[in-house]
Design a protein around this motif. Structure first.
Motif, PDB file in Angstrom:
ATOM      1  N   ARG A 105       0.806  -1.216   0.000  1.00 55.22           N
ATOM      2  CA  ARG A 105       0.000   0.000   0.000  1.00 55.22           C
ATOM      3  C   ARG A 105       0.847   1.278   0.000  1.00 55.22           C
ATOM      4  NH1 ARG A 105      -5.460   1.685   0.796  1.00 55.22           N
ATOM      5  NH2 ARG A 105      -5.349   3.951   0.489  1.00 55.22           N
ATOM      6  N   PRO A 106       1.915   1.382   0.798  1.00 56.26           N
ATOM      7  CA  PRO A 106       2.723   2.610   0.753  1.00 56.26           C
ATOM      8  C   PRO A 106       3.318   2.871  -0.637  1.00 56.26           C
ATOM      9  CG  PRO A 106       3.208   1.365   2.733  1.00 56.26           C
ATOM     10  CD  PRO A 106       2.383   0.467   1.866  1.00 56.26           C
ATOM     11  N   VAL A 107       3.790   1.798  -1.298  1.00 57.41           N
ATOM     12  CA  VAL A 107       4.372   1.962  -2.629  1.00 57.41           C
ATOM     13  C   VAL A 107       3.271   2.306  -3.633  1.00 57.41           C
ATOM     14  CG1 VAL A 107       5.699   0.842  -4.466  1.00 57.41           C
ATOM     15  CG2 VAL A 107       6.223   0.361  -2.068  1.00 57.41           C
ATOM     16  N   LEU A 108       2.094   1.700  -3.466  1.00 54.22           N
ATOM     17  CA  LEU A 108       0.957   2.008  -4.337  1.00 54.22           C
ATOM     18  C   LEU A 108       0.623   3.499  -4.277  1.00 54.22           C
ATOM     19  CD1 LEU A 108      -1.491   1.337  -6.112  1.00 54.22           C
ATOM     20  CD2 LEU A 108      -2.718   0.685  -4.014  1.00 54.22           C
ATOM     21  N   GLU A 109       0.613   4.049  -3.080  1.00 49.67           N
ATOM     22  CA  GLU A 109       0.295   5.472  -2.937  1.00 49.67           C
ATOM     23  C   GLU A 109       1.347   6.342  -3.623  1.00 49.67           C
ATOM     24  OE1 GLU A 109      -0.062   6.045   1.225  1.00 49.67           O
ATOM     25  OE2 GLU A 109      -2.074   5.143   1.368  1.00 49.67           O
ATOM     26  N   LEU A 110       2.618   5.932  -3.525  1.00 51.61           N
ATOM     27  CA  LEU A 110       3.685   6.683  -4.186  1.00 51.61           C
ATOM     28  C   LEU A 110       3.550   6.611  -5.707  1.00 51.61           C
ATOM     29  CD1 LEU A 110       6.796   5.686  -2.010  1.00 51.61           C
ATOM     30  CD2 LEU A 110       5.619   7.898  -2.044  1.00 51.61           C
ATOM     31  N   VAL A 111       3.228   5.428  -6.221  1.00 52.52           N
ATOM     32  CA  VAL A 111       3.103   5.249  -7.668  1.00 52.52           C
ATOM     33  C   VAL A 111       1.936   6.071  -8.206  1.00 52.52           C
ATOM     34  CG1 VAL A 111       2.535   3.608  -9.491  1.00 52.52           C
ATOM     35  CG2 VAL A 111       4.216   2.998  -7.744  1.00 52.52           C
ATOM     36  N   MET A 121       3.640   7.857 -16.132  1.00 53.71           N
ATOM     37  CA  MET A 121       4.584   7.965 -15.024  1.00 53.71           C
ATOM     38  C   MET A 121       5.977   8.232 -15.590  1.00 53.71           C
ATOM     39  SD  MET A 121       5.190   5.318 -11.834  1.00 53.71           S
ATOM     40  CE  MET A 121       5.984   4.064 -12.857  1.00 53.71           C
ATOM     41  N   PRO A 122       6.245   9.464 -16.037  1.00 53.51           N
ATOM     42  CA  PRO A 122       7.551   9.763 -16.642  1.00 53.51           C
ATOM     43  C   PRO A 122       8.715   9.602 -15.673  1.00 53.51           C
ATOM     44  CG  PRO A 122       6.262  11.766 -16.306  1.00 53.51           C
ATOM     45  CD  PRO A 122       5.344  10.622 -16.033  1.00 53.51           C
ATOM     46  N   VAL A 123       8.465   9.818 -14.376  1.00 53.15           N
ATOM     47  CA  VAL A 123       9.520   9.652 -13.366  1.00 53.15           C
ATOM     48  C   VAL A 123       8.998   8.708 -12.287  1.00 53.15           C
ATOM     49  CG1 VAL A 123      10.985  10.800 -11.678  1.00 53.15           C
ATOM     50  CG2 VAL A 123      10.369  11.986 -13.802  1.00 53.15           C
ATOM     51  N   PRO A 124       9.611   7.535 -12.115  1.00 49.55           N
ATOM     52  CA  PRO A 124       9.133   6.599 -11.099  1.00 49.55           C
ATOM     53  C   PRO A 124       9.381   7.138  -9.698  1.00 49.55           C
ATOM     54  CG  PRO A 124      11.181   5.804 -12.067  1.00 49.55           C
ATOM     55  CD  PRO A 124      10.768   7.004 -12.861  1.00 49.55           C
ATOM     56  N   PRO A 125       8.608   6.697  -8.721  1.00 49.20           N
ATOM     57  CA  PRO A 125       8.796   7.186  -7.356  1.00 49.20           C
ATOM     58  C   PRO A 125      10.052   6.604  -6.717  1.00 49.20           C
ATOM     59  CG  PRO A 125       7.146   5.454  -7.390  1.00 49.20           C
ATOM     60  CD  PRO A 125       7.498   5.731  -8.825  1.00 49.20           C
ATOM     61  N   ASP A 126      10.464   7.231  -5.644  1.00 48.55           N
ATOM     62  CA  ASP A 126      11.644   6.764  -4.907  1.00 48.55           C
ATOM     63  C   ASP A 126      11.228   5.602  -4.010  1.00 48.55           C
ATOM     64  OD1 ASP A 126      14.095   6.477  -3.748  1.00 48.55           O
ATOM     65  OD2 ASP A 126      13.976   8.268  -2.490  1.00 48.55           O
ATOM     66  N   ALA A 127      11.268   4.414  -4.595  1.00 51.64           N
ATOM     67  CA  ALA A 127      10.869   3.190  -3.889  1.00 51.64           C
ATOM     68  C   ALA A 127      11.596   2.021  -4.541  1.00 51.64           C
ATOM     69  CB  ALA A 127       9.352   2.996  -3.973  1.00 51.64           C
ATOM     70  N   PRO A 128      11.687   0.876  -3.850  1.00 49.13           N
ATOM     71  CA  PRO A 128      12.365  -0.291  -4.440  1.00 49.13           C
ATOM     72  C   PRO A 128      11.779  -0.643  -5.803  1.00 49.13           C
ATOM     73  CG  PRO A 128      11.923  -0.662  -2.115  1.00 49.13           C
ATOM     74  CD  PRO A 128      11.234   0.612  -2.476  1.00 49.13           C
ATOM     75  N   ALA A 129      12.658  -0.890  -6.773  1.00 53.61           N
ATOM     76  CA  ALA A 129      12.220  -1.126  -8.145  1.00 53.61           C
ATOM     77  C   ALA A 129      11.317  -2.346  -8.258  1.00 53.61           C
ATOM     78  CB  ALA A 129      13.439  -1.290  -9.059  1.00 53.61           C
ATOM     79  N   ASP A 130      11.605  -3.408  -7.510  1.00 47.89           N
ATOM     80  CA  ASP A 130      10.780  -4.618  -7.613  1.00 47.89           C
ATOM     81  C   ASP A 130       9.370  -4.357  -7.068  1.00 47.89           C
ATOM     82  OD1 ASP A 130      11.708  -4.292  -5.039  1.00 47.89           O
ATOM     83  OD2 ASP A 130      12.044  -6.421  -4.667  1.00 47.89           O
ATOM     84  N   ALA A 131       9.263  -3.564  -6.003  1.00 48.85           N
ATOM     85  CA  ALA A 131       7.944  -3.238  -5.453  1.00 48.85           C
ATOM     86  C   ALA A 131       7.164  -2.349  -6.422  1.00 48.85           C
ATOM     87  CB  ALA A 131       8.097  -2.553  -4.101  1.00 48.85           C
ATOM     88  N   VAL A 132       7.863  -1.392  -7.033  1.00 41.83           N
ATOM     89  CA  VAL A 132       7.199  -0.532  -8.019  1.00 41.83           C
ATOM     90  C   VAL A 132       6.691  -1.368  -9.187  1.00 41.83           C
ATOM     91  CG1 VAL A 132       7.554   1.311  -9.706  1.00 41.83           C
ATOM     92  CG2 VAL A 132       8.504   1.531  -7.395  1.00 41.83           C
ATOM     93  N   ALA A 133       7.498  -2.335  -9.646  1.00 40.22           N
ATOM     94  CA  ALA A 133       7.090  -3.192 -10.759  1.00 40.22           C
ATOM     95  C   ALA A 133       5.843  -4.001 -10.404  1.00 40.22           C
ATOM     96  CB  ALA A 133       8.232  -4.129 -11.147  1.00 40.22           C
ATOM     97  N   LEU A 134       5.765  -4.514  -9.172  1.00 39.05           N
ATOM     98  CA  LEU A 134       4.579  -5.262  -8.747  1.00 39.05           C
ATOM     99  C   LEU A 134       3.343  -4.372  -8.712  1.00 39.05           C
ATOM    100  CD1 LEU A 134       6.075  -7.437  -5.836  1.00 39.05           C
ATOM    101  CD2 LEU A 134       5.264  -8.238  -8.078  1.00 39.05           C
ATOM    102  N   VAL A 135       3.508  -3.150  -8.235  1.00 44.48           N
ATOM    103  CA  VAL A 135       2.381  -2.226  -8.163  1.00 44.48           C
ATOM    104  C   VAL A 135       1.916  -1.835  -9.565  1.00 44.48           C
ATOM    105  CG1 VAL A 135       1.710   0.115  -7.522  1.00 44.48           C
ATOM    106  CG2 VAL A 135       2.923  -1.331  -5.881  1.00 44.48           C
ATOM    107  N   VAL A 136       2.857  -1.553 -10.459  1.00 42.96           N
ATOM    108  CA  VAL A 136       2.492  -1.181 -11.829  1.00 42.96           C
ATOM    109  C   VAL A 136       1.753  -2.328 -12.510  1.00 42.96           C
ATOM    110  CG1 VAL A 136       3.422  -0.665 -14.124  1.00 42.96           C
ATOM    111  CG2 VAL A 136       4.303   0.541 -12.119  1.00 42.96           C
ATOM    112  N   ALA A 137       2.219  -3.554 -12.290  1.00 42.08           N
ATOM    113  CA  ALA A 137       1.531  -4.714 -12.870  1.00 42.08           C
ATOM    114  C   ALA A 137       0.102  -4.816 -12.335  1.00 42.08           C
ATOM    115  CB  ALA A 137       2.309  -5.993 -12.563  1.00 42.08           C
ATOM    116  N   GLY A 138      -0.068  -4.524 -11.036  1.00 39.84           N
ATOM    117  CA  GLY A 138      -1.404  -4.545 -10.458  1.00 39.84           C
ATOM    118  C   GLY A 138      -2.299  -3.464 -11.026  1.00 39.84           C
ATOM    119  N   LEU A 139      -1.734  -2.260 -11.207  1.00 44.20           N
ATOM    120  CA  LEU A 139      -2.510  -1.166 -11.791  1.00 44.20           C
ATOM    121  C   LEU A 139      -2.958  -1.500 -13.206  1.00 44.20           C
ATOM    122  CD1 LEU A 139      -0.511   1.994 -10.634  1.00 44.20           C
ATOM    123  CD2 LEU A 139      -2.721   1.204  -9.789  1.00 44.20           C
ATOM    124  N   ARG A 140      -2.091  -2.133 -13.972  1.00 42.65           N
ATOM    125  CA  ARG A 140      -2.436  -2.457 -15.355  1.00 42.65           C
ATOM    126  C   ARG A 140      -3.441  -3.587 -15.451  1.00 42.65           C
ATOM    127  NH1 ARG A 140       3.716  -1.695 -17.836  1.00 42.65           N
ATOM    128  NH2 ARG A 140       3.672   0.596 -17.689  1.00 42.65           N
TER     129      ARG A 140
END
Length: 413
Positions: A105-111, A121-140
């Motif tokens: 959830r914290p990474v989701l809010e950042l994304v 999302m031209p600039v990814p948030p400052d968060a672990p890349a693997d967590a951001v990738a999981l969140v982006v996959a969920g959003l899509r």
């Protein structure tokens, strides 16, 4: 005694060779906004004399600009300015939170906070890349096609990948989106076919699928109108008067040439020369595309004034041959200019450039335009909306053409 026999003679001959401007004119003339974007990005990456400053789509009309608003919107009087009436970020956050683990959830809010007004999302948030990738996959998985893409070009790639993953189109569609958009913009179909080991017909079919089923923007609930990129913007001076057509130029898309390099040796000058020539070709290509697009748009502003101001009921019979004759160009040139281009009218309507031609605006085009402006509307709501603006249509008819617009028939399927 003179020797007779065949003599060597020189016969002057005039030969027309395509010059730099003509070749450039042909290169990008049919390019849509996303294809032009890809061609420019590739050229900037390959040429040290080219740079691209940060740019954006104008939040009001969608025209490319490096300022807060484009030149058209800075001075124009608008009857309608798009506003996001729905909190799409809140809806996206709520829907994704139900699908993703609570720990994300914290990474989701950042994304979600990192998404711009177009869902990119031209600039990814400052968060672990693997967590951001999981969140982006969920959003899509739950969001609109192309959500959280890095750019408009990447948005097309994401949508193409999803179509291929769902088994709706062949893999060549994704391959074109991933690697060959610049060549597609140049219409180098034979080269792409040879490089990909397929036929030119298959490449052309894949291009049609990309143009029909992907978009360089995210259709956001309540904000779809502001998400769409625009090639031409029509404005009318306050108090009336002739319509004005606005087209983005090289400066509007952030393309610049770096200052002349200090070259002191022959070797350095020899290294710079081809890069300078390539930069000149690109600027000539963008300028030629914009010039011909401007000429066609200016002609449409006069011939289809009623359609631009009043909608389908003001559509006049118009053929490409008529516009070509007025501009003293071949009809195929007008056809290339029109391909894949989107216009914006003073009342906020976004209209495909092809819709300006023909006897009347087809039902399919009218439904497509209504869907573009009201992406979350039901069949009944769209039917009522079209009827209110003087274009009566049955709900069942809307349903039929919605299916054709969202999933058009393709010879590759």
């Amino acid at each position: 005694m003179e020797r007779s026999g065949p003599a060597l003679g020189l016969t002057p001959r005039l030969e027309a060779r395509p010059g730099l401007r003509i070749l450039s004119f042909l290169a990008l003339l049919p390019a849509s906004a996303v294809e032009l974007d890809a061609a420019i990005d590739r050229a900037v990456a390959d040429n040290p004399l080219l740079e691209r400053v940060p740019w954006r789509s104008c939040p009001t009309c969608g025209l490319a600009t490096v300022a807060d608003r484009c030149a058209a919107c800075a001075t124009a009087h608008w009857d309608f300015e798009p506003e996001a009436t729905v909190d799409w970020r809140g809806d996206l956050l709520r829907d994704a939170a139900a699908e993703l683990p609570a720990t994300l959830r914290p990474v989701l809010e950042l994304v979600v906070a990192a998404l711009d007004d177009h869902g990119l999302m031209p600039v990814p948030p400052d968060a672990p890349a693997d967590a951001v990738a999981l969140v982006v996959a969920g959003l899509r998985a739950i969001g609109p096609p192309g959500i959280a893409a890095r750019s408009r070009v990447d948005c097309v790639r994401v949508q193409a990948a999803a179509l291929v993953a769902d088994g709706e189109v062949p893999p060549i569609v994704q391959e074109l989106a991933d690697r060959w958009l610049a060549e597609v913009a140049d219409e180098r179909y034979a080269d792409v076919a040879a490089a990909t080991g397929t036929t030119e017909a298959a490449v052309r079919g894949a291009v049609e699928v990309l143009r029909a089923r992907t978009r360089p923007y995210v259709a956001l609930a309540g904000g779809g109108a502001r998400s769409s990129p625009t090639d031409v913007v029509f404005t009318q001076p306050e108090g009336g008067g002739p319509l004005v057509a606005h087209v983005a130029d090289a400066a509007a898309v952030g393309l610049v040439v770096v200052p002349d390099l200090l070259v002191q040796t022959l070797e350095a000058r020899a290294w710079v020369a081809p890069h300078r020539e390539a930069a000149q070709r690109l600027f000539a290509a963008v300028a030629a595309r914009g010039h011909m697009l401007q000429r066609v748009a200016d002609e449409l502003a006069v011939r289809q004034r009623g359609f631009i101001l009043d909608g389908p009921q003001g559509h006049a019979h118009l053929r490409r041959q008529e516009v070509a004759a007025a501009l003293e160009v071949h009809p195929s040139t007008v056809g290339r200019v029109v391909t894949g281009k989107v216009t914006r009218c003073p009342d906020g309507r976004q209209v495909p450039m092809a819709a300006y031609f023909g006897a009347v605006t087809s039902t399919r085009v009218r439904v497509a335009m209504a869907l573009e402006q009201n992406p979350g509307a039901s069949d009944r709501e769209l039917a009522e909306l079209l009827t209110r603006v003087g274009d009566p249509i049955a709900r069942r008819t809307v349903a039929k053409y919605r299916a054709l617009v969202t999933k058009p028939a393709s010879p590759m399927r």
